[in-house]
Design an enzyme around this catalytic site. Structure first.
Site, PDB file in Angstrom:
ATOM      1  N   CYS A   1       0.722  -1.442  -0.032  1.00 44.41           N
ATOM      2  CA  CYS A   1       0.180   0.041   0.035  1.00 44.41           C
ATOM      3  C   CYS A   1       0.731   1.242  -0.032  1.00 44.41           C
ATOM      4  CB  CYS A   1      -0.987  -0.027   1.280  1.00 44.41           C
ATOM      5  SG  CYS A   1      -1.810   1.415   1.355  1.00 44.41           S
TER       6      CYS A   1
ATOM      7  N   ASP B   1      -0.236  16.597  -1.654  1.00 44.26           N
ATOM      8  CA  ASP B   1      -0.373  15.879  -2.424  1.00 44.26           C
ATOM      9  C   ASP B   1       0.627  15.962  -3.876  1.00 44.26           C
ATOM     10  OD1 ASP B   1      -3.515  14.451  -3.663  1.00 44.26           O
ATOM     11  OD2 ASP B   1      -1.933  15.085  -5.105  1.00 44.26           O
TER      12      ASP B   1
ATOM     13  N   HIS C   1      -3.947   0.916   8.112  1.00 42.94           N
ATOM     14  CA  HIS C   1      -4.533   0.866   6.625  1.00 42.94           C
ATOM     15  C   HIS C   1      -6.148   0.531   6.915  1.00 42.94           C
ATOM     16  CE1 HIS C   1      -4.671  -0.345   2.488  1.00 42.94           C
ATOM     17  NE2 HIS C   1      -5.460  -1.145   3.033  1.00 42.94           N
TER      18      HIS C   1
ATOM     19  N   GLY D   1     -14.420   8.631  -7.549  1.00 47.23           N
ATOM     20  CA  GLY D   1     -12.875   8.767  -8.136  1.00 47.23           C
ATOM     21  C   GLY D   1     -11.953   8.403  -7.231  1.00 47.23           C
TER      22      GLY D   1
ATOM     23  N   HIS E   1      -8.114   8.798   2.691  1.00 45.51           N
ATOM     24  CA  HIS E   1      -7.472  10.001   2.953  1.00 45.51           C
ATOM     25  C   HIS E   1      -8.220  11.314   2.889  1.00 45.51           C
ATOM     26  CE1 HIS E   1      -7.098   8.391  -1.006  1.00 45.51           C
ATOM     27  NE2 HIS E   1      -7.322   9.559  -1.750  1.00 45.51           N
TER      28      HIS E   1
ATOM     29  N   HIS F   1      -8.699  14.759   1.563  1.00 47.74           N
ATOM     30  CA  HIS F   1      -8.112  15.840   0.896  1.00 47.74           C
ATOM     31  C   HIS F   1      -8.216  17.457   1.496  1.00 47.74           C
ATOM     32  CE1 HIS F   1      -7.475  13.723  -3.219  1.00 47.74           C
ATOM     33  NE2 HIS F   1      -8.491  13.000  -2.566  1.00 47.74           N
TER      34      HIS F   1
HETATM   35  P1  AMP Z   1      -8.147   9.870  -4.736  1.00 42.50           P
HETATM   36  O1  AMP Z   1      -8.314  10.065  -6.050  1.00 42.50           O
HETATM   37  O2  AMP Z   1      -9.354  10.477  -3.631  1.00 42.50           O
HETATM   38  O3  AMP Z   1      -7.921   8.542  -4.157  1.00 42.50           O
HETATM   39  O4  AMP Z   1      -6.799  10.782  -4.278  1.00 42.50           O
HETATM   40  C1  AMP Z   1      -5.566  10.012  -4.483  1.00 42.50           C
HETATM   41  C2  AMP Z   1      -4.687  11.430  -4.249  1.00 42.50           C
HETATM   42  O5  AMP Z   1      -3.231  10.737  -4.005  1.00 42.50           O
HETATM   43  C3  AMP Z   1      -4.530  12.029  -5.724  1.00 42.50           C
HETATM   44  O6  AMP Z   1      -4.912  13.447  -5.454  1.00 42.50           O
HETATM   45  C4  AMP Z   1      -2.991  11.653  -5.987  1.00 42.50           C
HETATM   46  O7  AMP Z   1      -2.490  13.038  -6.757  1.00 42.50           O
HETATM   47  C5  AMP Z   1      -2.392  11.482  -4.664  1.00 42.50           C
HETATM   48  N1  AMP Z   1      -1.018  10.849  -4.650  1.00 42.50           N
HETATM   49  C6  AMP Z   1      -0.942   9.538  -5.404  1.00 42.50           C
HETATM   50  N2  AMP Z   1       0.455   9.390  -5.062  1.00 42.50           N
HETATM   51  C7  AMP Z   1       0.955  10.022  -4.257  1.00 42.50           C
HETATM   52  C8  AMP Z   1       2.309  10.147  -3.770  1.00 42.50           C
HETATM   53  N3  AMP Z   1       3.227   9.174  -3.908  1.00 42.50           N
HETATM   54  N4  AMP Z   1       2.476  11.288  -2.860  1.00 42.50           N
HETATM   55  C9  AMP Z   1       1.495  11.954  -2.663  1.00 42.50           C
HETATM   56  N5  AMP Z   1       0.226  12.196  -3.268  1.00 42.50           N
HETATM   57  C10 AMP Z   1       0.188  11.008  -3.984  1.00 42.50           C
HETATM   58 ZN    ZN Z   2      -2.472   1.437   3.557  1.00 40.45          ZN
END
Ligand code: AMP
Ligand code: ZN
Length: 114
Positions: free
Chosen positions: A4, A30, A46, A93, A100, A102
Site C-alpha cells: 500500500c 499531494d 490501513h 474517483g 485520505h 483531501h
Molecule cells: P483519490 O483519487 O481521492 O484516491 O486521491 C488520491 C490522491 O493521491 C491524488 O490526489 C494523487 O495525486 C495523490 N497521490 C498519489 N500518489 C501520491 C504520492 N506518492 N504522494 C502524494 N500524493 C499522491
Molecule cells: Zn495502507
C-alpha cells in the site's frame, strides 16, 4: 499492509513531503496538487475505504479533521475558506485504497463538484 502506497508514506519507507505526523495520522502534500494548498491527511492504520470504518475508528477520523483544520489555519485559509473531502470507491474517483482526507484551499472551489 504490504504494497500500500500510503502505508509506505505513513511508515517512512516511501518519500513524501510530510507536514504533520502524530500517533494516529500523517499529513503530506499531494504529489499532483489541484489547488494552491492540497494536502492529504491519512490514518496510520490501513483502512481501505470509508465503508471499512467501524466505531473503533471514531478517534482517528476525528483526528483527520482536526489536523486538516490546523493546517488550514496555519496556512492562513481558515477565514477565506477551504474544502475537506474524502472519496469513496469508483463513482467518487477514489484511486488510492487507503483512506485520505483531501484538504484543498487557495482558489474558489465550485459546487457541486464534477
Ligand atoms: P483519490 O483519487 O481521492 O484516491 O486521491 C488520491 C490522491 O493521491 C491524488 O490526489 C494523487 O495525486 C495523490 N497521490 C498519489 N500518489 C501520491 C504520492 N506518492 N504522494 C502524494 N500524493 C499522491
Ligand atoms: Zn495502507
Amino acid at each position: 499492509m504490504g504494497g500500500c502506497l500510503f502505508c509506505g508514506i505513513a511508515d517512512g519507507s516511501i518519500p513524501a513531503r510530510v507536514i504533520h505526523a502524530d500517533d494516529l495520522v500523517v499529513a503530506f502534500e499531494d504529489i499532483n496538487p489541484v489547488a494552491p494548498l492540497h494536502v492529504l491527511v491519512i490514518p496510520r492504520e490501513h483502512i481501505a475505504t470509508i465503508n471499512d470504518l467501524t466505531p473503533e475508528h471514531e478517534a482517528v477520523v476525528g483526528r483527520l479533521y482536526l489536523v486538516a483544520q490546523r493546517i488550514a489555519r496555519e496556512r492562513g485559509y481558515d477565514e477565506r475558506g477551504y474544502r475537506v473531502v474524502m472519496n469513496c470507491n469508483a463513482d467518487a474517483g477514489q484511486s488510492v485504497y487507503h483512506i485520505h482526507l483531501h484538504l484543498l484551499a487557495g482558489r474558489h472551489l465550485s459546487w457541486p463538484p464534477g
